[in-house]
Design a protein around this motif. Structure first.
Motif, PDB file in Angstrom:
ATOM      1  N   ASP A 259       0.814  -1.216   0.000  1.00 18.79           N
ATOM      2  CA  ASP A 259       0.000   0.000   0.000  1.00 18.79           C
ATOM      3  C   ASP A 259       0.842   1.257   0.000  1.00 18.79           C
ATOM      4  O   ASP A 259       0.419   2.306  -0.498  1.00 18.79           O
ATOM      5  N   CYS A 692     -15.408   8.004  -3.923  1.00 22.43           N
ATOM      6  CA  CYS A 692     -14.750   7.159  -2.923  1.00 22.43           C
ATOM      7  C   CYS A 692     -14.272   8.000  -1.736  1.00 22.43           C
ATOM      8  O   CYS A 692     -13.810   9.140  -1.904  1.00 22.43           O
ATOM      9  N   ASP A 693     -14.307   7.415  -0.517  1.00 25.45           N
ATOM     10  CA  ASP A 693     -13.772   8.031   0.699  1.00 25.45           C
ATOM     11  C   ASP A 693     -13.121   6.925   1.529  1.00 25.45           C
ATOM     12  O   ASP A 693     -13.829   6.080   2.086  1.00 25.45           O
ATOM     13  N   PRO A 694     -11.801   6.865   1.595  1.00 19.75           N
ATOM     14  CA  PRO A 694     -10.831   7.803   1.008  1.00 19.75           C
ATOM     15  C   PRO A 694     -10.803   7.727  -0.510  1.00 19.75           C
ATOM     16  O   PRO A 694     -11.414   6.856  -1.102  1.00 19.75           O
ATOM     17  N   HIS A 695     -10.027   8.640  -1.074  1.00 15.29           N
ATOM     18  CA  HIS A 695     -10.104   8.899  -2.509  1.00 15.29           C
ATOM     19  C   HIS A 695      -9.238   7.935  -3.320  1.00 15.29           C
ATOM     20  O   HIS A 695      -8.295   8.350  -3.994  1.00 15.29           O
ATOM     21  N   TYR A 696      -9.569   6.639  -3.309  1.00 15.05           N
ATOM     22  CA  TYR A 696      -8.827   5.644  -4.081  1.00 15.05           C
ATOM     23  C   TYR A 696      -9.818   4.716  -4.754  1.00 15.05           C
ATOM     24  O   TYR A 696     -10.809   4.287  -4.144  1.00 15.05           O
ATOM     25  N   CYS A 702     -14.035   1.189  -4.838  1.00 15.66           N
ATOM     26  CA  CYS A 702     -13.337   2.053  -3.888  1.00 15.66           C
ATOM     27  C   CYS A 702     -12.433   1.203  -2.989  1.00 15.66           C
ATOM     28  O   CYS A 702     -12.785   0.093  -2.580  1.00 15.66           O
ATOM     29  N   TYR A 703     -11.255   1.746  -2.675  1.00 11.51           N
ATOM     30  CA  TYR A 703     -10.260   0.975  -1.917  1.00 11.51           C
ATOM     31  C   TYR A 703      -9.707   1.838  -0.788  1.00 11.51           C
ATOM     32  O   TYR A 703      -9.395   3.020  -0.972  1.00 11.51           O
ATOM     33  N   LYS A 704      -9.552   1.210   0.429  1.00 10.59           N
ATOM     34  CA  LYS A 704      -8.967   1.887   1.581  1.00 10.59           C
ATOM     35  C   LYS A 704      -7.606   1.257   1.856  1.00 10.59           C
ATOM     36  O   LYS A 704      -7.504   0.129   2.316  1.00 10.59           O
ATOM     37  N   THR A 706      -3.821   0.580   3.618  1.00 11.80           N
ATOM     38  CA  THR A 706      -3.262   0.527   4.979  1.00 11.80           C
ATOM     39  C   THR A 706      -1.754   0.685   4.873  1.00 11.80           C
ATOM     40  O   THR A 706      -1.004  -0.291   4.946  1.00 11.80           O
ATOM     41  N   TYR A 940      -3.283  10.200  -1.902  1.00 13.02           N
ATOM     42  CA  TYR A 940      -3.903  10.353  -0.586  1.00 13.02           C
ATOM     43  C   TYR A 940      -2.849  10.161   0.496  1.00 13.02           C
ATOM     44  O   TYR A 940      -2.097   9.207   0.476  1.00 13.02           O
ATOM     45  N   PRO A 942      -2.602   9.775   4.423  1.00 13.86           N
ATOM     46  CA  PRO A 942      -3.264   9.633   5.732  1.00 13.86           C
ATOM     47  C   PRO A 942      -2.439  10.286   6.829  1.00 13.86           C
ATOM     48  O   PRO A 942      -1.221  10.316   6.772  1.00 13.86           O
TER      49      PRO A 942
END
Length: 964
Positions: A259, A692-696, A702-704, A706, A940, A942
């Motif tokens: 990631d 998407c939230d987050p923006h991916y 949509c993908y979050k 880590t 993005y 974090p």
């Protein structure tokens, strides 16, 4: 005008009823080429009443008639004897005849001096005598000395009831306004022979002619052109707002393996759909045919010089031949030629030829008779007669009244004669010819020249001599239903239907077509009006062929025209000997017409037809774009993907846009008037409007992520060794010192069956043969196998004993062992500071197929063999392989199913530093603009700690980073 037949009346004359009479041809006659000689002969001919015919003989004949012949008796007999002689000089024949009455068995009443008839009486045909009426029309020569030629003139003249023809003097014809039953007195001698209108053609027995027969069937030419070209209505291109359909992923979602790397490289784009230029409508009227300098120059039918001999044809297309000291038309023989006479084979008949010779300072030429000896010059004598002289006089009359330099010729072989500024006509009358002052245009008396060898338009059409050979070659060159490009190898390069640029143009029927402008016969009627042969049907075929925009070429149509004329000659002219001059004249007329058709005169007619019927269009689609002015064209597919002509000529889509089916659109997906990719756009992820939230966004989902640490996984690739060509993917093999790879140690791809009935698995085979004391040693290795610090890994693999290959037993008596390390030691027996597994045994002492391990290991930074790249750590996974006992044995086994599986561990993710311009208290979704307000799409960052428990993973083959 009907096709004409030649009648030999001098040798056999008689009276005919409604059926054709057949006078007897004398058996003691002989013939020579193009003429006849022989002793005097007496022929007795007879006439019969209507509806019957009695053949004549040399002894007697009788006539019975109720009304056709009467003076003092209702029934009488008439006998005539004909004494004929002929003299031949060169190619011409002069003939004389005398007619006497009397016969050993025939009686003619002295009181028979007139013929009377009731309106219903039968027609009177083929008789000597005199008509007391003045002719309504007269012709010096007609229809090549033929009966049917004079009959055709009578049929065409209003009020003609009868006619006479002087066959022996070249076919002089007179037409009368009353039948022979009125004012006609019978006689016993010529030169004129009389017929009532409508008499049947006489038939004379004798040898047949070897007719000119074309060997290929003339194709049917449509009279209606193919469908006209049509176009759909043109709409000015505009930007169309629309949404692409939702993206549908195929297969499982593949997420990133790292990631941190994913976040650092993640990008996405979007831009507005624009139209840079609206362009203009296409050309729907087509492109005109080539013209002017775009066309190759065609040769003329005749060129001056001794190398271009030709035959002279009179106004009725009869070849001119040499006579005694002069030039005259080829005359019909008055007796049947003997078998084998060249005259009976028109296709191979060698006619006399002439050529034009230039004279210094003169604007005219000499006409030279080309007969192989001393040249003879055609001259005009003071009395107008055409004579031969031995030398050129130049353009002035010499002391004897002769002049030679008076001839000219145009591109289509029409001869003209001028002397002192005065135009002259070369006329023929019987066997003689004369040059007299006059305008040939007023009476159509044009002499024409037919080249011995036709002009060469194509390399494929050289050396054409026989008319049938010429026809066949022309027909082959036609290439029906093939493209006709502007190239000499594909179609008519002499008269291409379309220009060479743009490439791929084809001729099509235009919407405003107008037929019939290319009729060559109509265009040349002033020169051809006096032809005795009706090529009307052939001319119609030629005109229809020129009108065809598709499927027929210029030279192909000329071939069809020529073949049609030959068929006309063949169909309408008999094959009897008295038809020979007609057949020759008809054949040379067909060849002459073809020659004219192949010159620029014919091509002009062809292009007149094309310009009225056709236009050139792009092959598919037909839309054509104009660039510079009206002459620079381009075949644009306005309905496809042409970026420069998208829906219109010169219509250009904006930057990064695409042309789809003739409309400007987005290269991938579109939401409204915005171009994007639904697979990766976080504002429209998988479908328009999904944010998407987050923006991916990955593969439309949509993908979050880590981020912060190394993401553990099973990272051994090709762990089943199934990919082995040309080498094992990601694996290398080798041997240590003292072991030769390929001889002592062999690695092979294998499909291994653990036990009977079990499924086969891919594996790498290991074979060591003739083991020495101390054994042989080698290795297999995969570089850069990912391992994460802080995780334990369970390492396992499979090995199997081999004693059979392809159903054949093999020696497998050795004992071997394998140990795995996190790097390759320099010496096989040393670990080299790397982490090492135990030795795993396989061989005759352990004949099995089993899973070996697990060997549990972990790595830390700085450890021998461990390489750190970013958040990830890598080792070179190596298997050291040894086979050592017993001496001389063979070790044979396989390795497969290599796995390094991470186990459970708890770890803290590190905090990323936000880039300059970002505020830490702003939520991740809003982090899209820097301090300058510029959009920063796709990255993005974090800003909070993430705690995550990693659970034990199942053994998998590995995950590949997602590519965009």
């Amino acid at each position: 005008m009907r096709l004409q037949h030649v009648l030999a009346l001098s040798a056999s004359l008689g009276l005919a009823s409604a059926s054709k009479c057949k006078p007897v041809v004398p058996s003691n006659s002989t013939s020579s080429a193009f003429g006849s000689t022989g002793s005097s002969s007496v022929v007795v001919i007879s006439a019969s009443s209507a509806g019957s015919s009695t053949p004549a003989s040399s002894e007697s004949s009788s006539v019975s008639s109720a009304s056709s012949i009467s003076s003092s008796s209702a029934s009488s007999s008439l006998a005539t004897s004909v004494t004929s002689s002929s003299t031949t000089t060169g190619y011409g024949t002069t003939t004389g005849s005398s007619i006497t009455t009397g016969s050993p068995s025939a009686v003619v009443s002295s009181s028979v001096s007139s013929i009377s008839s009731t309106p219903e009486s039968p027609k009177i045909c083929q008789v000597y005598g005199a008509k007391d009426a003045t002719p309504i029309s007269s012709f010096a020569t007609v229809a090549d000395d033929t009966f049917l030629g004079c009959q055709a003139q009578c049929d065409a003249a209003a009020g003609c009831k009868s006619f006479s023809i002087e066959i022996q003097t070249g076919g002089a014809c007179s037409l009368f306004g009353s039948s022979l039953a009125v004012g006609f007195t019978t006689g016993t001698s010529g030169p004129a022979v009389f017929f009532d209108s409508g008499c049947p053609e006489p038939v004379v027995e004798g040898p047949t002619i070897a007719k000119i027969q074309p060997t290929v069937t003339v194709p049917d030419i449509p009279t209606t052109p193919t469908a006209v070209v049509t176009f759909s209505d043109y709409t000015t291109p505009t930007i169309t707002s629309s949404d692409s359909p939702p993206y549908t992923r195929t297969g499982a979602l593949v997420t990133p393996t790292d990631d941190n790397e994913f976040i650092s490289t993640y990008t996405w784009t979007e831009f507005p759909l624009t139209l840079n230029a609206t362009g203009s409508p296409p050309v729907t009227t087509g492109i005109p045919q080539p013209s002017g300098t775009d066309l190759p120059e065609l040769p003329c039918l005749i060129t001056p010089g001794v190398a271009a001999p030709f035959t002279v044809l009179n106004q009725q297309f009869v070849p001119m031949v040499s006579t005694t000291g002069s030039v005259g038309p080829l005359l019909q023989p008055t007796e049947a030629p003997s078998a084998g006479d060249p005259l009976l084979d028109p296709a191979n008949l060698k006619l006399p030829t002439f050529y034009l010779q230039a004279v210094d300072g003169a604007d005219a030429y000499d006409l030279v008779y080309d007969h192989g000896s001393s040249p003879q010059y055609v001259a005009k004598a003071s009395d107008g007669q055409v004579v031969f002289v031995d030398a050129s006089t130049g353009p002035s009359v010499d002391g004897t009244g002769h002049v030679t330099t008076i001839f000219n010729i145009d591109c289509i072989g029409i001869m003209t004669i001028t002397l002192g500024g005065t135009s002259y006509v070369w006329d023929t009358n019987g066997a003689t010819s004369s040059i007299v002052a006059g305008d040939p245009a007023s009476n159509g008396h044009y002499m024409k020249a037919l080249p011995e060898t036709m002009p060469t338009i194509s390399e494929k059409l050289k050396n054409r001599k026989r008319t049938d050979e010429m026809y066949e070659k022309l027909m082959k060159f036609q290439k029906l239903r093939e493209k006709r490009q502007y190239t000499p190898t594909n179609g008519d390069f002499s008269a291409p239907q379309c220009p060479s640029s743009p490439a791929g143009l084809v001729s099509k029927t235009k919407s405003t077509y107008d037929k019939g402008h290319g009729n060559l016969c109509d265009a040349m009627s002033k020169y051809w009006a006096y032809s005795p042969y009706d090529f009307g049907d052939a001319c119609d075929v030629q005109s229809d062929c020129y009108d065809m925009c598709e499927g027929y070429s210029f030279q192909g149509c000329n071939a069809i025209f020529y073949a049609s004329m030959l068929f006309t000659c063949s169909d309408e002219i008999g094959d009897e000997w008295w038809d020979v001059v007609s057949l020759i004249a008809c054949g040379v007329q067909a060849v002459y017409y073809l020659g004219v058709a192949e010159t620029s005169t014919g091509r002009d007619a062809y292009y007149r037809s094309l310009s009225n019927m056709c236009a050139c269009f792009c092959s598919q689609p037909q839309d054509t774009c104009v660039y510079t002015g009206t002459t620079n064209f381009y075949c644009a597919n306005l309905h496809s993907t042409d970026l420069d002509n998208c829906g219109g000529c010169g219509t250009q889509c904006g930057a990064n846009s695409a042309c789809k089916s003739g409309k400007c659109g987005c290269p991938q997906d579109q939401c409204g008037d915005t171009c994007l990719d639904l697979r990766s756009n976080p504002n429209n992820c998988g479908a328009c409007g999904v944010v998407c939230d987050p923006h991916y966004c990955i593969s439309g989902t949509c993908y979050k992520p880590t981020p912060g640490t190394c993401a553990p996984e099973q990272s051994v690739t090709n762990n089943m060794f199934s990919t082995y060509s040309p080498t094992w993917a990601n694996w290398t093999v080798g041997a240590y010192t003292g072991t030769t790879l390929g001889t002592d140690l062999i690695f092979t791809p294998s499909l291994y069956t653990p036990a009977s009935g079990q499924a086969a698995v891919y594996a790498i085979g290991v074979t060591m043969t003739n083991l020495p004391s101390g054994g042989f040693h080698g290795y297999i290795q995969q570089k850069n196998v990912k391992m994460c610090p802080g995780f334990n890994y369970d390492f396992k693999f499979n090995m199997g004993y081999v004693n059979q290959v392809n159903s054949a037993n093999v020696d497998s008596s050795g004992n071997c062992y394998v140990r795995w390390l996190t790097g390759k030691p320099t010496v096989w027996s040393d670990n080299g500071g790397f982490q090492s597994s135990p030795n795993y045994n396989i061989g005759v002492s352990n004949p099995t197929y089993a899973t070996f391990g697990p060997w549990t290991l972990n790595i830390v930074a700085g450890q021998t063999g461990v390489t750190k790249v970013g958040y990830n750590y890598y080792v070179d996974l190596t298997a050291v392989i040894s086979c050592d006992t017993p001496v001389g044995s063979t070790g044979h086994f396989v390795i497969t199913g290599v796995e390094m599986t991470p186990t459970t561990v708890v770890s803290k993710r590190s905090v990323f530093d936000a880039p300059p311009g970002f505020e830490e208290d702003v939520s991740p979704v809003e982090r899209r603009a820097d301090t300058n307000g510029t959009v920063v799409s796709g990255t993005y960052y974090p800003g909070e700690l993430v705690e995550e428990t990693y659970v034990k993973l199942p053994a998998i083959k590995g995950r590949s980073p997602l590519s965009f």
